[in-house]
Design a protein around this motif. Structure first.
Motif, PDB file in Angstrom:
ATOM      1  N   ASN A 110       0.744  -1.107  -0.029  1.00 41.85           N
ATOM      2  CA  ASN A 110       0.069   0.090  -0.081  1.00 41.85           C
ATOM      3  C   ASN A 110       0.920   1.211   0.053  1.00 41.85           C
ATOM      4  O   ASN A 110       0.522   2.181  -0.684  1.00 41.85           O
ATOM      5  N   LYS A 123       1.119   3.925  -3.063  1.00 40.62           N
ATOM      6  CA  LYS A 123       0.878   5.362  -2.926  1.00 40.62           C
ATOM      7  C   LYS A 123       1.792   6.318  -3.088  1.00 40.62           C
ATOM      8  O   LYS A 123       1.514   7.264  -3.653  1.00 40.62           O
ATOM      9  N   ASP A 178      -7.456   4.213   2.591  1.00 38.72           N
ATOM     10  CA  ASP A 178      -6.580   5.427   2.094  1.00 38.72           C
ATOM     11  C   ASP A 178      -6.243   4.901   0.775  1.00 38.72           C
ATOM     12  O   ASP A 178      -5.641   5.645   0.125  1.00 38.72           O
ATOM     13  N   ALA A 179      -6.740   3.863   0.080  1.00 43.11           N
ATOM     14  CA  ALA A 179      -6.324   3.151  -1.016  1.00 43.11           C
ATOM     15  C   ALA A 179      -7.480   3.223  -1.953  1.00 43.11           C
ATOM     16  O   ALA A 179      -7.323   2.530  -3.129  1.00 43.11           O
TER      17      ALA A 179
END
Length: 399
Positions: free
Chosen positions: A188, A192, A222-223
């Motif tokens: 992740n 990001k 958040d992804a």
């Protein structure tokens, strides 16, 4: 007249490469135990067939290109039970997980773009990578540490300006890996920091063993704009022939592009979607005995392999596969020899050479992928045939 270079460059699937040898063995009266393919022998739930039998519309029409609303609603509920909220427009039904992946790659990649994927990986992915001229950049993993991911630094150095996505299956085919939270956290972070998509193939989600748990990448809030989940009923409900999969994502631009592709192929098969909706309505207790059965088979396989001289295998943590290192120089030649020349009471086994699951030249040459989607008695017989076959083969080769 000449066919396209696109199709001519396609390689034969390593899972089915040895089919001609198996067909010859069958002609010679052999019984073959198929350890080469992930075809579950668990019975498809009766609810699937009942739903189709109860379908009474006079005309079998095209369905909605996005998939039957009732099926997408059931998939929505399924993910809700996993504490993941998706709107109906964030779920598109496909013709199996394979079409889901193909559509995803078409939407994300231009020719020459790169994809990162832990190696070894499901070899049939290569057909799509080759068709679309996507460059595969392998993240090397090793059997001695259970095929878990290397450090963030090692993965990060593989990223280039052409990298578009990181892809993996979790639980993993062919390795049986179940990625830990810290590994997913690391992926992740890399996605990001480098603005990469995450393509998470989660078709084996229910099948994890011991304390292992398959964490969906959909849980990374958040992804959300970067995550694409590939799903299917094939293995979950032992319904491979139904050919119903799904793409799930909160990225609206991406899903709009996928919907165009869904419209281009009109619709997924209506009756299969009717049956699939019924499968999703089955009580979750269905998975308890199914998972227990696969774990029992996993234990049989690992125990038997652990007692074979020169054989090395990591204990599978999920799915129903294992990549196994054999005490031979060329696993493909050994697999062919088993089909052509070896049997016990007219029974033999079919394995999948693992070299085709690697992108890096030379790796996997002495390995096979074994699927343990076989009943207990057949699996035990298969292991005995493999054990005795290795003993005889090594005697012949050493001569």
């Amino acid at each position: 007249m000449q066919l396209s270079s696109r199709v001519l460059q396609l390689k034969t699937s390593p899972v089915r490469k040895l089919v001609p040898y198996a067909e010859k063995a069958l002609e010679n009266g052999r019984t073959i135990y198929h350890l080469n393919i992930g075809q579950p022998d668990i019975e498809t739930p009766e609810e699937f067939y009942e739903a189709i039998n109860n379908f009474k519309e006079k005309t079998l029409k095209y369905s909605h290109s996005a998939g039957l609303v009732e099926l997408r609603e059931e998939i929505q509920k399924y993910y809700k039970d996993l504490n993941l909220d998706y709107g109906l427009d964030e779920i598109l039904v496909t013709v199996g997980g394979s079409e889901a992946l193909l559509f995803t790659l078409i939407s994300l990649f231009d020719e020459g773009d790169e994809i990162l994927i832990p190696e070894p990986y499901y070899a049939n992915y290569n057909s799509f990578y080759d068709l679309l001229n996507i460059k595969v950049v392998p993240i090397k993993t090793k059997g001695e540490n259970g095929f878990h991911l290397p450090s963030k630094e090692e993965v990060q150095k593989l990223v280039t300006s052409r990298t578009k996505a990181i892809m993996f299956s979790n639980p993993g085919n062919p390795t049986g890996i179940v990625y830990r939270k810290d590994e997913l956290d690391m992926l992740n972070e890399i996605s990001k920091e480098n603005n990469l998509f995450i393509i998470s193939d989660e078709v084996y989600r229910e099948f994890t063993y011991g304390e292992n748990e398959a964490i969906s990448f959909g849980s990374y809030k958040d992804a959300e704009d970067r995550v694409i989940i590939i799903d299917s009923i094939s293995k979950r409900y032992s319904a491979c022939g139904a050919r119903i999969g799904a793409i799930i994502s909160k990225n609206k631009e991406f899903m709009n592009s996928i919907y165009k592709l869904c419209q281009a192929r009109l619709s997924a098969p209506t009756l299969d979607m009717v049956g699939a909706a019924a499968l999703y309505r089955i009580n979750k207790s269905y998975f308890v005995p199914v998972k227990a059965e696969y774990q029992k088979r996993r234990d049989i396989l690992f125990t038997e392999l652990s007692t074979m001289e020169g054989v090395r295998a990591a204990e599978p943590e999920g799915a129903f596969y294992s990549v196994v290192k054999l005490p031979v120089e060329n696993a493909e030649e050994f697999c062919i020899w088993l089909l052509e020349h070896f049997h016990i009471e007219n029974e033999t086994v079919m394995l999948t050479p693992a070299e085709g699951f690697y992108q890096t030249e030379g790796l996997g040459k002495d390995e096979v992928r074994i699927s343990y989607a076989l009943k207990e008695e057949a699996l035990k017989k298969s292991m005995n045939i493999l054990r005795e076959g290795l003993i005889k083969y090594r005697t012949i080769i050493e001569k």
